[in-house]
Structures are given as C-alpha cells and as structure tokens.
Motif scaffolding. Structure first.
Motif, PDB file in Angstrom:
ATOM      1  N   GLU A 248       0.792  -1.411  -0.139  1.00 53.27           N
ATOM      2  CA  GLU A 248       0.154  -0.295   0.077  1.00 53.27           C
ATOM      3  C   GLU A 248       1.035   1.340   0.050  1.00 53.27           C
ATOM      4  O   GLU A 248       0.619   2.332  -0.756  1.00 53.27           O
ATOM      5  CB  GLU A 248      -0.894   0.097   1.378  1.00 53.27           C
ATOM      6  CG  GLU A 248      -1.992   1.067   1.742  1.00 53.27           C
ATOM      7  CD  GLU A 248      -2.764   1.047   2.452  1.00 53.27           C
ATOM      8  OE1 GLU A 248      -2.528  -0.359   3.552  1.00 53.27           O
ATOM      9  OE2 GLU A 248      -2.825   1.736   2.593  1.00 53.27           O
ATOM     10  N   ARG A 251       2.350   1.931  -3.799  1.00 49.81           N
ATOM     11  CA  ARG A 251       0.861   2.678  -4.655  1.00 49.81           C
ATOM     12  C   ARG A 251       0.495   4.292  -3.761  1.00 49.81           C
ATOM     13  O   ARG A 251       0.467   5.058  -4.822  1.00 49.81           O
ATOM     14  CB  ARG A 251       0.040   2.179  -3.854  1.00 49.81           C
ATOM     15  CG  ARG A 251      -0.396   0.346  -4.911  1.00 49.81           C
ATOM     16  CD  ARG A 251      -1.636  -0.041  -4.483  1.00 49.81           C
ATOM     17  NE  ARG A 251      -2.456   0.110  -3.657  1.00 49.81           N
ATOM     18  CZ  ARG A 251      -2.799  -1.480  -2.938  1.00 49.81           C
ATOM     19  NH1 ARG A 251      -1.914  -2.783  -3.163  1.00 49.81           N
ATOM     20  NH2 ARG A 251      -3.051  -1.218  -1.251  1.00 49.81           N
ATOM     21  N   ARG A 252       1.137   4.434  -2.799  1.00 49.17           N
ATOM     22  CA  ARG A 252       0.899   5.849  -2.390  1.00 49.17           C
ATOM     23  C   ARG A 252       1.697   6.557  -2.876  1.00 49.17           C
ATOM     24  O   ARG A 252       1.318   7.471  -3.576  1.00 49.17           O
ATOM     25  CB  ARG A 252       0.864   5.649  -0.688  1.00 49.17           C
ATOM     26  CG  ARG A 252       0.660   6.679  -0.368  1.00 49.17           C
ATOM     27  CD  ARG A 252       0.654   7.215   0.839  1.00 49.17           C
ATOM     28  NE  ARG A 252       2.247   7.411   1.325  1.00 49.17           N
ATOM     29  CZ  ARG A 252       2.478   8.775   1.510  1.00 49.17           C
ATOM     30  NH1 ARG A 252       2.425   9.460   1.066  1.00 49.17           N
ATOM     31  NH2 ARG A 252       3.656   8.399   2.247  1.00 49.17           N
ATOM     32  N   SER A 257      -2.973   7.014  -4.755  1.00 49.76           N
ATOM     33  CA  SER A 257      -3.553   7.378  -4.011  1.00 49.76           C
ATOM     34  C   SER A 257      -3.763   9.033  -4.054  1.00 49.76           C
ATOM     35  O   SER A 257      -3.000   9.578  -5.224  1.00 49.76           O
ATOM     36  CB  SER A 257      -3.152   7.399  -2.096  1.00 49.76           C
ATOM     37  OG  SER A 257      -1.607   8.733  -2.108  1.00 49.76           O
ATOM     38  N   ALA A 276      -6.764   5.339  -3.174  1.00 53.72           N
ATOM     39  CA  ALA A 276      -6.597   4.207  -2.734  1.00 53.72           C
ATOM     40  C   ALA A 276      -7.601   3.933  -2.844  1.00 53.72           C
ATOM     41  O   ALA A 276      -7.482   2.117  -2.810  1.00 53.72           O
ATOM     42  CB  ALA A 276      -5.801   4.505  -1.461  1.00 53.72           C
TER      43      ALA A 276
END
Ligand SMILES: O=C(O)CCC(=O)C(=O)O
Length: 280
Positions: A248, A251-252, A257, A276
């Motif tokens: 996660e 990804r941010r 996100s 997100a």
C-alpha cells in the motif's frame, strides 16, 4: 576540497539530519544489502542494454544536462520489484524524508526513480539545485524535495561520484546553473556500493567527471511534496494491475492515492474519492 560525513545505517535519524542540515548532503552506508543491490541490477540489466548512453530528447540543453555518455531511464517501479521493496521503501531515507518534508505538506510522493549510470569519458554535469524544478514553490525555509543517490557500484572521485557544494543549501533561493566554484568548495560523494547520498533539494550538486573505463552505476530516488507535480509520471509507468501487486505504501508513493491538504481540499481524486480506494 571539502568532505561529506559518512554514517552507518543504524545512526540515529537526528544525527543523519544534523549532517544533512550542515552540509546539504550525508552518506549513509549499507542502505542496500548486497542481495538487494544485485537484484535491482539484475532487474534493470535488460533496460541498461537496450537504452544505452545519451539523451534522446533532441534538446541541446537537456542533452547536456543528461550527459552524452550517461545511461538514464525511469519507470523503475515497473521494471523492478526489488527497486520497490528496497529503494522506494528504504526506511532510513523514508524517515529522513518524513521529517524534512512533512512540515510543508501532509504527504509526499515519488518525484523520480532514475538510473544515472555515468559512463567512461563522461564530462561533469553542470551544477544545479533540484528544487529549481518548481521555481514557484521555493521558499528559503521549506524543503520541497529530498533525494537519495544509491550507489549500485562504488562511487569514486575518478569514476564520477556526485559533486556536492556543501553549505549551498543555505544560499538564497534562485537559479544557480553554472554556479561559480573553486576546487576548495567541492566535496565528492565517494562511497561504497550499497551506500546512499541523501541530499537536500537546495544543495548545489551534479554528476562528476568519469575519467575511468568503468561505469559509475547510480540510482537516484527523490520525493516531492504531495501538492506538487513530480518530474516523472509514475502511474503512466506503473499501471493499475502492477500497482495492485505492490504494498500500500508503495502504491501511495507511486501516485495511486490522493492528496488531502491540511484543512483544505483533496486533489488527484477518482470520481471524488481517494484513488487508494480503487484497491479496497
Ligand atoms: O549523477 C549524479 O551524480 C547526479 C545527477 C543529478 O544531480 C541530476 O541529474 O539531477
């Protein structure tokens, strides 16, 4: 000639930052284990071969900046899972960046992850400040970008180690291309493979001259305040399917996100919702 301080990777973050604030850059040993470093090199080997040296932009100034004998490319998170796990998410650089940037933004994201492999015969790059990418956003007090140059091979003065002008992060903001310096003003970020030079967006620096017959294999990672537009359009490299496979936090950092400003609006939304949530 000046020198930069080198610390171990378990040095207290405040100590790392004290050197960063004094000199504009600090070298941290063993940011990448040998295993991680070799995995990144392996993942990027195909691109290194295909891309080859020299800028392909056709713009003279850009080609000068990028170097005629230097191999450069981005999209590292799409090309290498080891890059994501060990460089993008490297915890010491992350902890320094949190403290440097989070005063001026609620979150930051990847500016660029970029191979900067200086080839034999390359001339020194002109000296510059990274924050000058965003002239409208620069203030004397606030850091908007922080970088780490990871040494995928040993950096020496002879093979083009990054040249830093210590203390220049304290100069007034402004354009400094071709800033006048003497040899006495310069420090060379000589470091063993696996180490990283963490440096301020305000410090004057550039790639050095490579007088050897070996490649100086550097990999630059930089973060920028979440309300600014990064140099590299990461989500155009890392598509949604690839992003879904990543942690996660990665990804941010890669733009999957949204940004929530302090007491203000949210930006980079998908149908008014946080990007997100696409992975919920
Ligand atoms: O390759 C290096 O040592 C530094 C390069 C650099 O500062 C840049 O291209 O922005």
């Amino acid at each position: 000639m000046k020198t930069l301080t080198t610390v171990d990777r378990d040095a207290p973050i405040d100590e790392v930052r004290a050197h960063l604030h004094r000199d504009g850059g600090v070298i941290v040993r063993d940011l990448l284990s040998d295993e991680a470093r070799l995995a990144i090199i392996d993942d990027l080997a195909g691109a290194m071969e295909v891309i080859g040296p020299g800028s392909k932009s056709g713009l003279e100034q850009w080609e000068l900046f990028h170097g005629r004998e230097t191999i450069r490319f981005c999209g590292l998170a799409a090309r290498s899972r080891a890059f994501v796990d060990h460089a993008l998410l490297e915890p010491v650089f992350g902890a320094v960046t949190d403290r440097e940037l989070l005063g001026g933004c609620t979150s930051y994201w990847l500016n660029t992850g970029q191979v900067m492999a200086v080839g034999p015969g390359e001339k020194a790059q002109y000296l510059h400040r990274d924050e000058n990418n965003w002239p409208e956003a620069i203030t004397a007090e606030r850091e908007i970008t922080v970088s780490c140059m990871f040494a995928l091979s040993e950096f020496t003065r002879a093979n083009g180690a990054t040249v830093v002008v210590p203390g220049t992060q304290k100069l007034a903001p402004g354009l400094v291309r071709g800033h006048e310096v003497t040899d006495d003003d310069l420090a060379y970020a000589e470091m063993p493979a696996g180490a990283g030079l963490i440096y301020s967006g305000k410090v004057i620096h550039g790639a050095g001259t490579n007088t050897t017959d070996e490649l100086r294999y550097g990999m630059h990672v930089s973060f920028v305040a979440g309300w600014l537009r990064p140099e590299e359009a990461s989500p155009l490299h890392v598509d949604r399917a690839r992003a879904a496979e990543l942690p996660e936090e990665a990804r941010r950092l890669l733009g999957w996100s949204s940004y929530h400003s302090e007491g203000g609006g949210r930006t980079w939304l998908v149908d008014f919702e946080d990007a997100a949530d696409l992975f919920a």
